[in-house]
Design a protein around this motif. Sequence first.
Motif, PDB file in Angstrom:
ATOM      1  N   THR A   1      15.607  13.055  59.835  1.00 10.44           N
ATOM      2  CA  THR A   1      14.899  11.805  60.093  1.00 10.44           C
ATOM      3  C   THR A   1      13.947  11.546  58.938  1.00 10.44           C
ATOM      4  O   THR A   1      13.161  12.429  58.592  1.00 10.44           O
ATOM      5  N   PRO A   2      14.002  10.384  58.292  1.00 13.18           N
ATOM      6  CA  PRO A   2      13.043  10.095  57.215  1.00 13.18           C
ATOM      7  C   PRO A   2      11.604  10.289  57.702  1.00 13.18           C
ATOM      8  O   PRO A   2      11.250   9.864  58.795  1.00 13.18           O
ATOM      9  N   GLY A   3      10.802  10.966  56.897  1.00 12.66           N
ATOM     10  CA  GLY A   3       9.423  11.276  57.274  1.00 12.66           C
ATOM     11  C   GLY A   3       9.273  12.638  57.901  1.00 12.66           C
ATOM     12  O   GLY A   3       8.190  13.222  57.890  1.00 12.66           O
TER      13      GLY A   3
ATOM     14  N   TRP B   1       9.715   9.750  52.856  1.00 10.70           N
ATOM     15  CA  TRP B   1      10.322   8.746  53.735  1.00 10.70           C
ATOM     16  C   TRP B   1      11.632   8.198  53.180  1.00 10.70           C
ATOM     17  O   TRP B   1      12.180   7.239  53.728  1.00 10.70           O
ATOM     18  N   ASN B   2      12.146   8.805  52.114  1.00 11.97           N
ATOM     19  CA  ASN B   2      13.383   8.345  51.487  1.00 11.97           C
ATOM     20  C   ASN B   2      14.573   8.500  52.441  1.00 11.97           C
ATOM     21  O   ASN B   2      14.886   9.616  52.870  1.00 11.97           O
ATOM     22  N   PRO B   3      15.267   7.408  52.798  1.00 10.00           N
ATOM     23  CA  PRO B   3      16.416   7.521  53.706  1.00 10.00           C
ATOM     24  C   PRO B   3      17.691   7.982  53.000  1.00 10.00           C
ATOM     25  O   PRO B   3      18.717   8.140  53.634  1.00 10.00           O
ATOM     26  N   ARG B   4      17.610   8.211  51.669  1.00 12.20           N
ATOM     27  CA  ARG B   4      18.809   8.632  50.937  1.00 12.20           C
ATOM     28  C   ARG B   4      18.564   9.919  50.147  1.00 12.20           C
ATOM     29  O   ARG B   4      19.044  10.079  49.040  1.00 12.20           O
ATOM     30  N   ASN B   5      17.781  10.835  50.724  1.00 11.95           N
ATOM     31  CA  ASN B   5      17.514  12.105  50.048  1.00 11.95           C
ATOM     32  C   ASN B   5      18.784  12.936  49.902  1.00 11.95           C
ATOM     33  O   ASN B   5      19.673  12.883  50.756  1.00 11.95           O
ATOM     34  N   PHE B   6      18.852  13.720  48.822  1.00 16.13           N
ATOM     35  CA  PHE B   6      19.998  14.617  48.625  1.00 16.13           C
ATOM     36  C   PHE B   6      19.823  15.908  49.419  1.00 16.13           C
ATOM     37  O   PHE B   6      20.775  16.633  49.659  1.00 16.13           O
ATOM     38  N   LYS B   7      18.568  16.238  49.778  1.00 13.86           N
ATOM     39  CA  LYS B   7      18.302  17.465  50.533  1.00 13.86           C
ATOM     40  C   LYS B   7      17.237  17.155  51.594  1.00 13.86           C
ATOM     41  O   LYS B   7      16.590  16.108  51.534  1.00 13.86           O
TER      42      LYS B   7
END
Length: 494
Positions: free
Chosen positions: A158-160, A222-228
Amino acid sequence: MESEEPLAKKVKIEPDESKETIDVKDEIDVKNIKKESNYRLCPYLDTINRQFLDFDFEKLCSVSLTRINVYACLVCGKYFQGRGTNTHAYTHSVAESHHVFLNLHTLKFYCLPDNYEIIDSSLDDIKYLLNPIFTEDQIKMLDVSSKLTRAIDGSLYTPGIVGLNNIKANDYCNVVLQALSHVKPLRDYFLREESYSNVKRPPGDSTYLLVTRFGELMRKLWNPRNFKVHVSPHEMLQAVVLWSRKKFQFTEQGDPIDFLSWFLNELHRALNGNKKRKSSIIYRSFLGSMKIYSRKIPPTELDDKQKRTLLATPEYQETVTESPFLYLTCDLPPPPLFIDEFRENIIPQVNLYQLLTKFNGQTEKEYKTYKENFMKRFEITQLPPYLILYIKRFTKNTFYVEKNPTIVNFPVKNVDIGEFLTPENKEKHKNTIYDLVANIVHDGEPDKGTYRVHILQKSTGKWYEMQDLHVIDILPQMITLTEAYIQIYELRNV
């Protein structure tokens, strides 16, 4: 090969389904467009290893340690300077056959050693990882959408709600940064770089770097497109070490309340804040005010007549001062000195409301200094939108630090501060009910202990426990059993 002459004389383009022509004089531009199109395709894009990419660390060349003109190799993830002949990136490209590089400043992609720019939409996710951008609509959805996102390794998050890397002993910083990232106005402000990009600082003053680093960390959390599913606060902490003049380190354990106090005040100053309540996002979120009533106590060795004489002098009259605050310090009652044979079954407990009676304007407490003693009482006159409570667990003297293990019983919702306000002050507040949004806990011995934080994810209503990289969900009933140290409460808007 077809001749380019007819193309140069007349080319059809249809942006809005109308036909336009390009004159012969634009022949050079058309050839440049055609030439550039040859450079858009790169045969090495499939060599990129996204699982090796990590933009959380300081952007400096791994060979020369310079910060100027640094490129990231998208095959191995290392940073190198330059892209011309004899530069470290060029040498690495030839030696290792790694060809795709990203300029960490301009966000442009290049193929080395051929040295041409790559323009390909498939690389947008890498660009977004380095510099996440949020629109106002996306920010509005953060506390509403319960949608999970998938990292590059397939794990859902979940972002955050992502872990923060512990470099060595920076868990005391991590818990504060995690807690602040869930204070809505602060988060919304720092997720949009436009909010603070126009802040002007005096020449030579670089504390503004603290603002930009915190903004970058907030966007990564809060990045919704994190790689990790974790983020390293390396660059943020380097700014902290630098601008605190090494008062706060990430190689030595520190106190979260000292860091929180310093960090909020430095952010306020870097954003050109002044004493006015609305002068920065920090004061708009956390600033409250109180009246402090103080009176001097006569020395105990004097007789009653001498005491009465002193009390009549102006020096011993009660004084009133108006004082702003960013957090309230709650004093724990001393733990029992004598414990029976069932020692492990006895845990001293106290109610949060009992601690807050300190601020009702009537309860007096003695404060001792080296020479004089004072009686003080505190009256809250203005409640902040976000109330920070610091539960004082540690007492320090010349020889050692002692921890008070008393458990504070507190409700997670519906904490009404109104009952501690005077009738006049209560009339000024439309609402006085607070809900908990973050709870920082200390575990273990005073000198060797660790910190963890409980966070409320508003979109789902779930609570999570975060300790560096470890993130688990937790029942709200379990939060109240911990040795709470710092709490952040949100004023409920009715």
